[in-house]
Design a protein around this motif. Structure first.
Motif, PDB file in Angstrom:
ATOM      1  N   GLY A   1       0.820  -1.204   0.000  1.00  0.00           N
ATOM      2  CA  GLY A   1       0.000   0.000   0.000  1.00  0.00           C
ATOM      3  C   GLY A   1       0.855   1.256   0.000  1.00  0.00           C
ATOM      4  N   GLY A   2       1.930   1.208   0.785  1.00  0.00           N
ATOM      5  CA  GLY A   2       2.808   2.379   0.883  1.00  0.00           C
ATOM      6  C   GLY A   2       3.501   2.706  -0.432  1.00  0.00           C
TER       7      GLY A   2
ATOM      8  N   ASP B   1      -6.994   7.193  -0.435  1.00  0.00           N
ATOM      9  CA  ASP B   1      -6.210   6.020  -0.040  1.00  0.00           C
ATOM     10  C   ASP B   1      -7.198   4.927   0.353  1.00  0.00           C
ATOM     11  OD1 ASP B   1      -4.818   4.051   1.190  1.00  0.00           O
ATOM     12  OD2 ASP B   1      -3.674   5.350   2.540  1.00  0.00           O
TER      13      ASP B   1
HETATM   14  C1  PLP Z   1      -5.073   3.266   4.743  1.00  0.00           C
HETATM   15  C2  PLP Z   1      -3.733   2.635   4.543  1.00  0.00           C
HETATM   16  N1  PLP Z   1      -2.889   3.156   3.655  1.00  0.00           N
HETATM   17  C3  PLP Z   1      -1.674   2.644   3.417  1.00  0.00           C
HETATM   18  C4  PLP Z   1      -1.245   1.549   4.117  1.00  0.00           C
HETATM   19  C5  PLP Z   1       0.117   0.995   3.879  1.00  0.00           C
HETATM   20  O1  PLP Z   1       0.027  -0.243   3.275  1.00  0.00           O
HETATM   21  P1  PLP Z   1       1.273  -1.238   3.347  1.00  0.00           P
HETATM   22  O2  PLP Z   1       1.436  -1.613   4.788  1.00  0.00           O
HETATM   23  O3  PLP Z   1       0.862  -2.377   2.499  1.00  0.00           O
HETATM   24  O4  PLP Z   1       2.456  -0.492   2.813  1.00  0.00           O
HETATM   25  C6  PLP Z   1      -2.092   0.945   5.052  1.00  0.00           C
HETATM   26  C7  PLP Z   1      -1.672  -0.215   5.817  1.00  0.00           C
HETATM   27  O5  PLP Z   1      -2.223  -0.597   6.802  1.00  0.00           O
HETATM   28  C8  PLP Z   1      -3.372   1.501   5.279  1.00  0.00           C
HETATM   29  O6  PLP Z   1      -4.222   0.978   6.153  1.00  0.00           O
END
Ligand code: PLP
Length: 418
Positions: free
Chosen positions: A122-123, A235
């Motif tokens: 996600g990041g 997001d």
């Molecule tokens: C709303 C949101 N955005 C971004 C992320 C980041 O995702 P990742 O941990 O896969 O990098 C998360 C992870 O929990 C999230 O809940």
């Protein structure tokens, strides 16, 4: 009701701490589990909505691996699609045709999307989105929500966090959730400087109740972004496909410019996606952002199969219905035992807490008592529902909750229960 012990988890953690900083780092860290002695640290295997830990304890999982598990652990349909692709090839000298198929599928499913790009976490895609917004506008600053989480990149973490320098965050302006006036103020104070506004579809911080958007909130944000040439980034990493298969923005009645997906996209296979409007396709094409494993064909095949299954099962409705039945049943049991259980957020991702408990001690004790009986509840984070949770899981969970409340009444934290 018998309670579990977690001795093998603890032994393994002692070994881990010698060779891995923190033993388990990040969101799976035992530091997040209170008291840690009441929680499993290592999972041996999973099936459906349950996993078995290294002590042989079976847990009905309401973390769903913090979101990626949406169809059930070891889902046959997704795993077969992945296995077929693995036989053909995974990380190769060029992406597989399945990348095109997946992009087409996402563009078809998400009404605002004209294109999709893939990464792993996600990041990755929230950072990607910031770069696209900056490339498109030629501006530096990004407005984000206080307490909003978008991953672990330095820009996203607060000033003062270990390893973060002021320069990492000096162009991130944080405003409170649901505060349109604060956004108006920031726009006025930074004329022509705001590249993007990033937020989750609704506010789901840790250690606090979730907050839905106020009536007209997203409409106002959309209008202000249009007026000031700001890229609106939603997001949807956590909420994506648990509220609507057409994107959580549609669920709340607005249209983003960019949207980030990850968790429920491929039922645990590593893939994330940034999707966007036609107007931003050129900017997205210019941004150089990539990774060694971003073209893996297996997770893409898993994502195609997962999305098809989510459609076939009418997944968001199913998860919302299950979440409503679970939290409603739990509230009735809380009432029976003389407690008040507050539920916030959406039923497929509820945040729960016992009221009259500002220190969270009572709620933490309650969650740990449930976990020791086989219903894995975290106390500080929203829970996740999946399509694999069954009526049997629900009945078992409510029996556990009833027993845990009875145990709570006898504990020092539980004084105040009837
Ligand atoms: C709303 C949101 N955005 C971004 C992320 C980041 O995702 P990742 O941990 O896969 O990098 C998360 C992870 O929990 C999230 O809940």
């Amino acid at each position: 009701m018998d309670t579990y012990s977690f001795t093998k988890s603890q032994e393994l953690f002692v070994r881990a701490a010698k060779v891995i900083p923190c033993g388990i780092n990040g969101h799976f860290s035992p530091a997040m589990l209170v008291p840690p002695t009441s929680y499993p640290f290592y999972a041996e295997r999973g099936r459906g909505a349950r996993f078995t830990d290294v002590d042989g304890n079976e847990l009905i999982d309401y973390t769903c691996a913090y979101g990626p598990m949406v169809l059930g652990y070891n889902n046959e349909v997704v795993d077969e699609a992945a296995a077929r692709q693995r036989e053909a090839g995974d990380t190769m000298g060029a992406p597989g045709p399945v990348m095109v198929e997946l992009a087409e599928k996402m563009v078809d499913m998400l009404p605002f999307a004209a294109w999709a790009l893939f990464a792993k976490n996600g990041g990755d895609v929230t950072s990607y989105a910031l770069m696209v917004a900056r490339a498109a506008t030629g501006r530096k600053k990004i407005v984000a929500i206080q307490g909003g989480y978008h991953g672990v990149a330095a820009w996203m973490q607060g000033a003062g966090h270990h390893g973060v320098i002021d320069a990492d965050v000096e162009n991130i302006v944080r405003i409170p959730w649901n505060d349109v006036a604060a956004f108006v103020r920031v726009l006025a104070e930074n004329p022509g400087q705001i590249a993007g506004f990033i937020a989750t579809p609704y506010h789901h911080p840790t250690f606090a109740d979730s907050e839905l958007p106020d009536q007209g909130y997203w409409e106002s944000i959309r209008e202000l972004c249009d007026k000031h040439g700001v890229v609106l980034i939603v997001d949807d990493v956590r909420c994506g496909f648990r509220l609507s298969l057409r994107g959580s923005a549609e669920f709340f009645g607005f249209t983003p410019d960019l949207a980030c997906y990850c968790k429920a996209l491929a039922n645990g296979y590593p893939i994330s996606a940034l999707v966007g409007s036609d107007a931003l396709k050129g900017a997205a094409a210019k941004v150089f952002f990539t990774g060694s494993y971003w073209y893996q064909a297996v997770p893409m095949a898993a994502a195609v199969a997962c999305l098809d299954e989510l459609v076939r099962l009418d997944a968001p409705k199913r998860m919302q219905d299950f979440g409503r039945a679970l939290t409603g049943g739990m509230q009735r049991l809380a009432d029976k035992h003389g407690y008040e259980l507050r539920v916030s957020g959406v039923p497929s991702m509820p945040y729960l807490r016992l009221t009259d408990d500002p220190s969270l001690m009572l709620h933490q004790r309650f969650c740990s008592e449930c976990t020791r009986r086989g219903a894995y509840f975290t106390s500080h984070h929203n829970w996740f529902m999946s399509c694999a949770h069954t009526q049997e899981d629900l009945d078992r969970t409510l029996a556990i909750v009833d027993d845990a409340f009875a145990a709570l009444e006898k504990s020092p934290e539980g004084q105040g229960g009837s």
